[in-house]
Design an enzyme around this catalytic site. Sequence first.
Site, PDB file in Angstrom:
ATOM      1  N   CYS A  28       0.821  -0.895   0.177  1.00  0.00           N
ATOM      2  CA  CYS A  28       0.099  -0.397   0.070  1.00  0.00           C
ATOM      3  C   CYS A  28       0.829   1.435   0.234  1.00  0.00           C
ATOM      4  O   CYS A  28       1.309   1.325  -0.864  1.00  0.00           O
ATOM      5  CB  CYS A  28      -0.758   0.160   1.365  1.00  0.00           C
ATOM      6  SG  CYS A  28      -2.771   1.332   0.851  1.00  0.00           S
ATOM      7  N   HIS A  47      -4.512  -4.666   0.291  1.00  0.00           N
ATOM      8  CA  HIS A  47      -3.560  -5.109   0.881  1.00  0.00           C
ATOM      9  C   HIS A  47      -3.588  -6.667   1.253  1.00  0.00           C
ATOM     10  O   HIS A  47      -4.953  -7.277   0.991  1.00  0.00           O
ATOM     11  CB  HIS A  47      -4.655  -4.801   2.211  1.00  0.00           C
ATOM     12  CG  HIS A  47      -4.030  -3.601   2.335  1.00  0.00           C
ATOM     13  ND1 HIS A  47      -4.100  -2.893   3.626  1.00  0.00           N
ATOM     14  CD2 HIS A  47      -4.738  -2.221   1.791  1.00  0.00           C
ATOM     15  CE1 HIS A  47      -3.712  -1.832   3.061  1.00  0.00           C
ATOM     16  NE2 HIS A  47      -4.028  -1.261   1.904  1.00  0.00           N
ATOM     17  N   GLU A  81      -2.803  -8.757   3.670  1.00  0.00           N
ATOM     18  CA  GLU A  81      -3.447  -9.427   4.614  1.00  0.00           C
ATOM     19  C   GLU A  81      -4.886  -8.903   4.709  1.00  0.00           C
ATOM     20  O   GLU A  81      -5.184 -10.107   5.619  1.00  0.00           O
ATOM     21  CB  GLU A  81      -2.321  -8.695   5.945  1.00  0.00           C
ATOM     22  CG  GLU A  81      -3.143  -7.455   5.856  1.00  0.00           C
ATOM     23  CD  GLU A  81      -2.482  -6.127   5.035  1.00  0.00           C
ATOM     24  OE1 GLU A  81      -1.678  -6.189   4.287  1.00  0.00           O
ATOM     25  OE2 GLU A  81      -2.485  -4.974   5.008  1.00  0.00           O
TER      26      GLU A  81
END
Lengths: 212, 257
Positions: A83, A192, A194
């Site tokens: 990001c 992202h 994650e």
Amino acid sequence: MSKTVAVIDYGMGNLHSIAKALEHADPSARVEVTADPTHILSAGHVVFPGVGAIRDCMHELDSTGLRDVVLRAAEQRPFLGICLGMQAMLGHSAENGGVATLGLIPGEVRYFGDDLTDTAGNRLKVPHMGWNQVAQIAHPLWAGIDDGTRFYFVHSYFADPPDVAHRAGMSEYGHAFTAAIARDNLFGVQFHPEKSQKAGLKLLANFLAWNE
Amino acid sequence: MSLAKRIIPCLDVDNGRVVKGVNFVDIRDAGDPVEIARRYDLEGADEITFLDITASSDERETMVHVVEQVASEVFIPLTVGGGIRTVEDIRRMLNAGADKVGINSAAVARPEFVREAAERFGSQCIVVSIDAKRVSAKGEAPHWEIFTHGGRKATGIDAVEWAERMVALGAGELLLTSMDRDGTKSGFDLDYTRTISERVNVPIIASGGVGNLDHLVDGVVKGHADAVLAASIFHFGEYTVGEAKQHMAEAGVEVRL
């Protein structure tokens, strides 16, 4: 020897999720969220995350003294920017009136604009928030992930490296934009991983298995 | 290739337990937010929202632990609303693993709180919830008023103006709940979501009133919502999130399958 991964903690956002996701992606990896230069530079893999605004990001890198550490960490070991971390890997960002960034990969970070529309002429909102498809450009980090798989994005600015050799994934929001960048041992993603469920965890596992 | 519309199941959590939860056939504990969140994730939820309805502020710490546990095994965006009143409340939730927080009555009490929160943590994690009722008379152009205290207390604030103000202060997303429709299963107030969606440049989430899967489609197609939120149709096992997405895809809505 166990694999070590340092998640650089320079005060830009919560790193719980990224650390947990890395542990989940590879339970054998030793994940450390750290601001300690020695630990960062001795780790086998380095993750450079970030959320927020680019001026704060660069300011924090300087005030923590980690700018040089990040640059050194990026010299040879597998290095993943996420990001805002990915945006900081480029040379310059248009955010906050224009900010010089790390310059690990040549290119600009640009604003989507307030008059963005899709091909049918519908207005598109900024930030670009949600799950969008990524067209992959061959790279070991995409192994086992279907081309066009959706990842979770939240951003108003996007990377624009002029050299196509530095583009590793493309997405589209009003126009095509670079969703992933790469050069040698460096990889950066606008989305992202994650927060991108299975595909995101797979990308992180691929990163931890990557030995550039 | 384009951005998918999001489906967001919402869980009401009271002192660490999901309320209104009903047994899924293969879930051991229908009151366990971690187990239900895991289920929604497997079904393909694009995000999960937790609404903390715990009355006592002494017990808010419980919600922090819930978020920590969920964030350790569910890797999609998580939003926590309910009882978020201070910058410290936000910090604790984000540190626990939440990606966004929902601010509601604290914004009504002091709008500047939204600016402070956005400046401190970034707009991307600040969702402002707007609970409104339609107050226009028949034949009049529709307008809506903000209500607090679960819809009992009128504030005199026009919802559309409020939405614009919240975005100007830094809200990164708006959760629009029609208090007229909430719990009725008669569908979203589509005029409400569409009117605000056309006035602001941040994503909006439609909420309140979902009774069937067509309502979700309507929220996007007619209500111009970027995301749709529902609680009871998923909790009570009437539909799975997967079925909802399939239905939306068949109706021509772009979703993540």
